[in-house]
Design a protein around this motif. Sequence first.
Motif, mmCIF file in Angstrom:
data_model
loop_
_atom_site.group_PDB
_atom_site.id
_atom_site.type_symbol
_atom_site.label_atom_id
_atom_site.label_comp_id
_atom_site.label_asym_id
_atom_site.label_seq_id
_atom_site.Cartn_x
_atom_site.Cartn_y
_atom_site.Cartn_z
ATOM 1 N N LEU A 40 1.221 -1.225 -0.182
ATOM 2 C CA LEU A 40 -0.047 0.151 -0.176
ATOM 3 C C LEU A 40 1.085 1.235 0.008
ATOM 4 C CD1 LEU A 40 -3.000 1.171 0.259
ATOM 5 C CD2 LEU A 40 -3.006 0.901 2.871
ATOM 6 N N ASN A 41 1.977 1.420 0.948
ATOM 7 C CA ASN A 41 2.816 2.915 0.990
ATOM 8 C C ASN A 41 3.437 2.515 -0.616
ATOM 9 O OD1 ASN A 41 4.967 4.028 2.378
ATOM 10 N ND2 ASN A 41 6.242 2.971 1.014
ATOM 11 N N ASP A 42 3.682 1.679 -1.674
ATOM 12 C CA ASP A 42 4.279 2.104 -2.726
ATOM 13 C C ASP A 42 3.225 1.865 -4.189
ATOM 14 O OD1 ASP A 42 6.897 1.109 -1.689
ATOM 15 O OD2 ASP A 42 6.878 -0.351 -3.264
ATOM 16 N N TRP A 43 1.805 2.336 -3.598
ATOM 17 C CA TRP A 43 0.961 2.059 -4.165
ATOM 18 C C TRP A 43 0.108 4.138 -4.161
ATOM 19 C CZ3 TRP A 43 -4.363 4.162 -2.816
ATOM 20 C CH2 TRP A 43 -4.918 4.498 -3.785
ATOM 21 N N ALA A 44 0.657 4.460 -2.164
ATOM 22 C CA ALA A 44 0.148 5.336 -2.262
ATOM 23 C C ALA A 44 1.653 6.471 -2.842
ATOM 24 C CB ALA A 44 0.250 5.816 -0.999
ATOM 25 N N ASP A 45 2.369 5.753 -2.874
ATOM 26 C CA ASP A 45 3.498 7.382 -3.158
ATOM 27 C C ASP A 45 4.066 6.796 -4.164
ATOM 28 O OD1 ASP A 45 4.001 7.802 -0.417
ATOM 29 O OD2 ASP A 45 5.567 6.093 -0.427
ATOM 30 N N ARG A 46 3.401 5.910 -5.242
ATOM 31 C CA ARG A 46 3.264 6.233 -6.583
ATOM 32 C C ARG A 46 3.957 7.108 -8.295
ATOM 33 N NH1 ARG A 46 -1.381 5.780 -6.420
ATOM 34 N NH2 ARG A 46 -3.224 6.288 -7.513
ATOM 35 N N ALA A 47 3.365 8.849 -7.397
ATOM 36 C CA ALA A 47 3.219 9.610 -7.954
ATOM 37 C C ALA A 47 4.823 9.978 -7.503
ATOM 38 C CB ALA A 47 2.604 10.242 -7.297
ATOM 39 N N GLU A 48 5.419 10.349 -6.420
ATOM 40 C CA GLU A 48 6.776 10.666 -6.016
ATOM 41 C C GLU A 48 8.205 9.404 -6.057
ATOM 42 O OE1 GLU A 48 8.813 11.207 -1.310
ATOM 43 O OE2 GLU A 48 6.399 10.954 -2.080
ATOM 44 N N ASP A 49 7.365 8.281 -6.444
ATOM 45 C CA ASP A 49 8.039 7.602 -6.894
ATOM 46 C C ASP A 49 8.300 7.051 -8.455
ATOM 47 O OD1 ASP A 49 8.885 6.519 -4.451
ATOM 48 O OD2 ASP A 49 7.435 4.466 -4.237
ATOM 49 N N ALA A 50 8.170 8.066 -9.230
ATOM 50 C CA ALA A 50 7.766 8.229 -10.844
ATOM 51 C C ALA A 50 8.561 9.688 -10.934
ATOM 52 C CB ALA A 50 6.390 8.595 -11.541
ATOM 53 N N ALA A 51 9.435 10.463 -9.875
ATOM 54 C CA ALA A 51 10.275 10.989 -10.154
ATOM 55 C C ALA A 51 11.626 11.165 -9.751
ATOM 56 C CB ALA A 51 9.780 12.863 -9.626
ATOM 57 N N GLU A 52 11.387 10.112 -7.974
ATOM 58 C CA GLU A 52 12.653 9.931 -7.616
ATOM 59 C C GLU A 52 13.360 8.697 -7.258
ATOM 60 O OE1 GLU A 52 11.529 11.473 -3.355
ATOM 61 O OE2 GLU A 52 11.802 13.196 -3.880
ATOM 62 N N ARG A 53 12.423 8.013 -7.407
ATOM 63 C CA ARG A 53 13.283 6.207 -7.602
ATOM 64 C C ARG A 53 12.167 5.348 -8.742
ATOM 65 N NH1 ARG A 53 12.457 8.005 -2.263
ATOM 66 N NH2 ARG A 53 10.134 7.964 -2.372
ATOM 67 N N PRO A 54 12.664 6.155 -9.865
ATOM 68 C CA PRO A 54 11.087 5.008 -11.346
ATOM 69 C C PRO A 54 11.373 3.792 -11.461
ATOM 70 C CG PRO A 54 13.313 6.740 -11.914
ATOM 71 C CD PRO A 54 12.691 6.620 -10.740
ATOM 72 N N HIS A 55 12.775 3.238 -10.581
ATOM 73 C CA HIS A 55 12.913 2.257 -10.618
ATOM 74 C C HIS A 55 12.002 0.607 -10.226
ATOM 75 C CE1 HIS A 55 15.137 3.145 -7.235
ATOM 76 N NE2 HIS A 55 14.970 2.223 -6.717
ATOM 77 N N ARG A 56 11.681 1.440 -9.476
ATOM 78 C CA ARG A 56 11.033 0.580 -8.798
ATOM 79 C C ARG A 56 9.641 -0.001 -9.290
ATOM 80 N NH1 ARG A 56 9.249 3.335 -2.314
ATOM 81 N NH2 ARG A 56 11.567 3.056 -1.422
ATOM 82 N N TRP A 102 -2.882 1.296 7.081
ATOM 83 C CA TRP A 102 -3.633 1.797 6.315
ATOM 84 C C TRP A 102 -3.951 3.547 6.513
ATOM 85 C CZ3 TRP A 102 -6.554 0.343 2.354
ATOM 86 C CH2 TRP A 102 -6.241 -1.433 1.583
ATOM 87 N N ALA A 103 -3.657 3.697 7.479
ATOM 88 C CA ALA A 103 -4.126 5.458 8.455
ATOM 89 C C ALA A 103 -2.466 6.094 7.836
ATOM 90 C CB ALA A 103 -4.661 5.182 9.204
ATOM 91 N N TYR A 104 -1.256 5.194 8.596
ATOM 92 C CA TYR A 104 0.097 5.606 8.136
ATOM 93 C C TYR A 104 -0.149 6.050 6.535
ATOM 94 C CZ TYR A 104 4.943 6.359 7.619
ATOM 95 O OH TYR A 104 5.836 6.411 7.599
ATOM 96 N N ASP A 105 -0.066 4.941 5.870
ATOM 97 C CA ASP A 105 -0.004 5.062 4.375
ATOM 98 C C ASP A 105 -0.194 6.032 3.325
ATOM 99 O OD1 ASP A 105 2.484 3.178 4.724
ATOM 100 O OD2 ASP A 105 0.612 1.412 3.596
ATOM 101 N N LEU A 106 -1.434 6.411 3.603
ATOM 102 C CA LEU A 106 -2.874 6.901 3.157
ATOM 103 C C LEU A 106 -2.808 8.665 3.611
ATOM 104 C CD1 LEU A 106 -5.953 4.615 2.839
ATOM 105 C CD2 LEU A 106 -3.736 4.578 1.386
#
Length: 285
Positions: A40-56, A102-106
């Motif tokens: 869920l953390n990766d799902w919530a961070d997918r936009a941020e990861d696209a910029a900073e960690r695109p290999h995920r 869930w509250a933390y990740d979202l």
Amino acid sequence: MFTVPGDVLAGSASASGRPGPRTLWAIGSSLCLYEAGMVLNDWADRAEDAAERPHRPLPSGRVRPAAALTAACALTATGLALAARSGRPALTVAAPLAATVWAYDLGLKRTPAGPAAMAAARALDLLLGAAATSGHVRPALPSAALLGMHTLALTAVSRHETQGGAPLTPLAALATTGVLTRLVSRGRTLAKGKLPGAKGKLAFFRAGVLAALPAAYAATAARPYLHATLNPSPPLTQRAVGGGIRATIPLQAALCARSGAPVSALITAALAPLAARFAKRVSVT
């Protein structure tokens, strides 16, 4: 995930219960809820990861967002079902644990309440072991508080692992490590060698376990925290986070030993070399 079983074992030991089938169900529940949080953390961070960690997996396109969200839901449901198998007290703890994840990740992780929420999740995970084994959580509250302190400090450091930060945060984590090392070294009965039937070599062995595990915890966490304090650059901050995560295992083992469960302590400690081996292949941060 090697840091997860020790939560339940430490909770079981703190509640003066002997691990049994319900403890194993609780470990399975804990693993599922932990992995649900990771996905869920990766799902919530997918936009941020696209910029900073695109290999995920998500930003690279190897995993679809809908598939990740479905997996998080399925893992959460499985975790709650396994907790229910451990008994109603375990489910009573697992439900708020899942809600906290869930509250933390979202949302909470991006607020000042983020580290406290993560600490609460770890503490609840330990209480899950106590509830599953004995049906009671009150005796495990001190151990849960100690594990929560470690997690609070570690999570505060992790908030700067991408961009680096001020030295105050890793310095606070270093100080917390020192305090925790001292506290977990004070066994409830081991330090006095007064466990029932504990005489001679057995008492010496148990006292040795109680002394060695806090030292292992301090050695694993303190050095990378110190380096990040002296130079809070992203690489050293990431190493500090990795060291803090790996230090969770000897801390859990020390909590088991502190509660008079040396066998659970050794089982937990045995996970540390496995975690170190796989950390060379997959980043723990």
